[in-house]
Design a protein around this motif. Structure first.
Motif: not given
Length: 85
Positions: A12-16, A18, A31, A33
């Motif tokens: 999964k990868s997302e911006w820290r 929200h 980001i 990861t």
């Protein structure tokens, strides 16, 4: 016959932050990861091992932090989502 596969996979990868980097001020351009295995902190922390594109533009990585199976990548704020792609 038994085959063992040892490879890294991004789970999964997302911006820290929200809502993305521009959801608050100042922007948080980090980001997170998540990988399926532990990351070697020496080779995982080398910025030269990574190349990142956001939209159609190459992102300038400013910081890398390895924390177990997680990789924190901070990029320079180049206004990626402000209509300048």
């Amino acid at each position: 016959m038994r085959v063992t596969v040892n490879f890294f996979k991004i789970v999964k990868s997302e911006w820290r932050q929200h809502g993305g980097p521009y959801a608050d001020w100042p922007p948080d351009m980090t980001i997170i990861t998540f990988f399926n295995r532990q990351i070697d902190p020496v080779s995982g922390g080398r910025m030269g091992n990574y190349d990142m594109t956001i939209g159609k533009r190459k992102a300038k990585i400013t910081r890398i932090k390895v924390d177990g199976p997680n990789l924190y990548i901070t990029v320079r704020d180049d206004k990626f989502f402000q209509g300048r792609n």
